[in-house]
Design an enzyme around this catalytic site. Sequence first.
Site, PDB file in Angstrom:
ATOM      1  N   LYS A  20       0.816  -1.208   0.000  1.00 54.64           N
ATOM      2  CA  LYS A  20       0.000   0.000   0.000  1.00 54.64           C
ATOM      3  C   LYS A  20       0.857   1.269   0.000  1.00 54.64           C
ATOM      4  O   LYS A  20       0.621   2.177  -0.785  1.00 54.64           O
ATOM      5  CB  LYS A  20      -0.873  -0.002   1.261  1.00 54.64           C
ATOM      6  CG  LYS A  20      -2.295   0.308   1.004  1.00 54.64           C
ATOM      7  CD  LYS A  20      -3.191   0.117   2.236  1.00 54.64           C
ATOM      8  CE  LYS A  20      -2.551  -0.484   3.437  1.00 54.64           C
ATOM      9  NZ  LYS A  20      -2.410   0.434   4.568  1.00 54.64           N
ATOM     10  N   ARG A  75      -9.468   2.443   8.706  1.00 59.70           N
ATOM     11  CA  ARG A  75      -9.146   1.072   9.085  1.00 59.70           C
ATOM     12  C   ARG A  75     -10.397   0.310   9.519  1.00 59.70           C
ATOM     13  O   ARG A  75     -10.345  -0.901   9.702  1.00 59.70           O
ATOM     14  CB  ARG A  75      -8.159   1.037  10.256  1.00 59.70           C
ATOM     15  CG  ARG A  75      -6.747   1.519   9.953  1.00 59.70           C
ATOM     16  CD  ARG A  75      -6.024   0.594   9.018  1.00 59.70           C
ATOM     17  NE  ARG A  75      -4.689   0.200   9.435  1.00 59.70           N
ATOM     18  CZ  ARG A  75      -3.589   0.901   9.218  1.00 59.70           C
ATOM     19  NH1 ARG A  75      -3.637   2.070   8.631  1.00 59.70           N
ATOM     20  NH2 ARG A  75      -2.420   0.430   9.612  1.00 59.70           N
ATOM     21  N   ARG A 101      11.132  -5.349   5.102  1.00 60.01           N
ATOM     22  CA  ARG A 101      10.910  -3.963   4.725  1.00 60.01           C
ATOM     23  C   ARG A 101      11.900  -3.015   5.413  1.00 60.01           C
ATOM     24  O   ARG A 101      12.126  -3.101   6.612  1.00 60.01           O
ATOM     25  CB  ARG A 101       9.483  -3.591   5.098  1.00 60.01           C
ATOM     26  CG  ARG A 101       9.103  -2.196   4.764  1.00 60.01           C
ATOM     27  CD  ARG A 101       7.625  -2.069   4.563  1.00 60.01           C
ATOM     28  NE  ARG A 101       6.897  -2.058   5.815  1.00 60.01           N
ATOM     29  CZ  ARG A 101       5.592  -1.794   5.882  1.00 60.01           C
ATOM     30  NH1 ARG A 101       4.907  -1.563   4.787  1.00 60.01           N
ATOM     31  NH2 ARG A 101       4.992  -1.794   7.046  1.00 60.01           N
ATOM     32  N   ARG A 155      11.155  -0.676  10.711  1.00 59.31           N
ATOM     33  CA  ARG A 155      10.166  -0.170  11.656  1.00 59.31           C
ATOM     34  C   ARG A 155      10.037  -1.105  12.844  1.00 59.31           C
ATOM     35  O   ARG A 155      10.077  -2.320  12.694  1.00 59.31           O
ATOM     36  CB  ARG A 155       8.803  -0.066  10.958  1.00 59.31           C
ATOM     37  CG  ARG A 155       8.600   1.249  10.275  1.00 59.31           C
ATOM     38  CD  ARG A 155       7.439   1.245   9.343  1.00 59.31           C
ATOM     39  NE  ARG A 155       6.213   0.682   9.913  1.00 59.31           N
ATOM     40  CZ  ARG A 155       5.027   0.762   9.311  1.00 59.31           C
ATOM     41  NH1 ARG A 155       4.927   1.372   8.145  1.00 59.31           N
ATOM     42  NH2 ARG A 155       3.980   0.223   9.857  1.00 59.31           N
ATOM     43  N   ARG A 163      -0.134  -7.544  13.937  1.00 58.21           N
ATOM     44  CA  ARG A 163      -0.619  -6.503  13.027  1.00 58.21           C
ATOM     45  C   ARG A 163      -1.523  -7.103  11.956  1.00 58.21           C
ATOM     46  O   ARG A 163      -2.556  -6.539  11.623  1.00 58.21           O
ATOM     47  CB  ARG A 163       0.555  -5.799  12.347  1.00 58.21           C
ATOM     48  CG  ARG A 163       1.171  -4.749  13.226  1.00 58.21           C
ATOM     49  CD  ARG A 163       2.403  -4.165  12.586  1.00 58.21           C
ATOM     50  NE  ARG A 163       2.145  -3.421  11.380  1.00 58.21           N
ATOM     51  CZ  ARG A 163       3.012  -3.305  10.395  1.00 58.21           C
ATOM     52  NH1 ARG A 163       4.169  -3.926  10.437  1.00 58.21           N
ATOM     53  NH2 ARG A 163       2.738  -2.579   9.350  1.00 58.21           N
TER      54      ARG A 163
END
Length: 213
Positions: free
Chosen positions: A13, A88, A127, A160, A171
């Site tokens: 995203k 969300r 990531r 992160r 998550r």
Amino acid sequence: MFIVLLGPPGAGKGTQAQRLAAATRLLHISTGDMFRENVKNQTELGQLASTFMDKGDLVPDGVTIRMLLERISRPDAAEGAMFDGFPRNVVQAIALDEALAARGSKIDRALLIAVPDDELISRLGGRWICRNCGTLYHERNDPPRVPGACDRCGGELYQREDDRPEVVRTRLEKQKPPADLIQHYRDAGVLREIDGLRSLDAVTESLLEALAR
Ligand code: AMP
């Protein structure tokens, strides 16, 4: 034009939002980026948000909605925006619908990037983000030319806190777009589903097509 980008964490995203923003010149509004900015600047909002973010939880709706509504009240969001990471849930979606309706606008497209769970887990682990300019990389899918350094600005890349493996599963469980949120946009006739299990370029192309249609 107001666009919502939906997808589970790791669906690409953020990367696709950066690409779409560049291609369409739409203002890119990422609530995750806004929270991270507040955490970095050690604001009161940042301190509150980080207690949720570090555990992979959502920040409470009241705080998040207030921040988002303030953001879209600014002049640069008058003509349109692309929302990345918001809404969300249905409560947030309705708050956004109402705020847009009050100024005679609406969500024109909700683009859902669909990716199966096991692929998401492997993606999230790899990531990396530039501390300086925010560009996103992936160890396997989109690596920087020099490991640990940003291609664009040479900045240091970091992982992160919420991309650590034990947080990733939480998550995923808590942050997949809920079925009633997807249904909300399907009912409004604006939902377009895109297969996110393809190359970055192929997904970008499909997203742009879905916007044009
Ligand atoms: P993201 O960059 O969209 O993955 O967001 C990072 C974190 O910020 C999430 O894990 C949440 O804790 C928080 N966050 C971002 N957007 C929202 C939202 N719309 N509602 C609640 N929490 C959010």
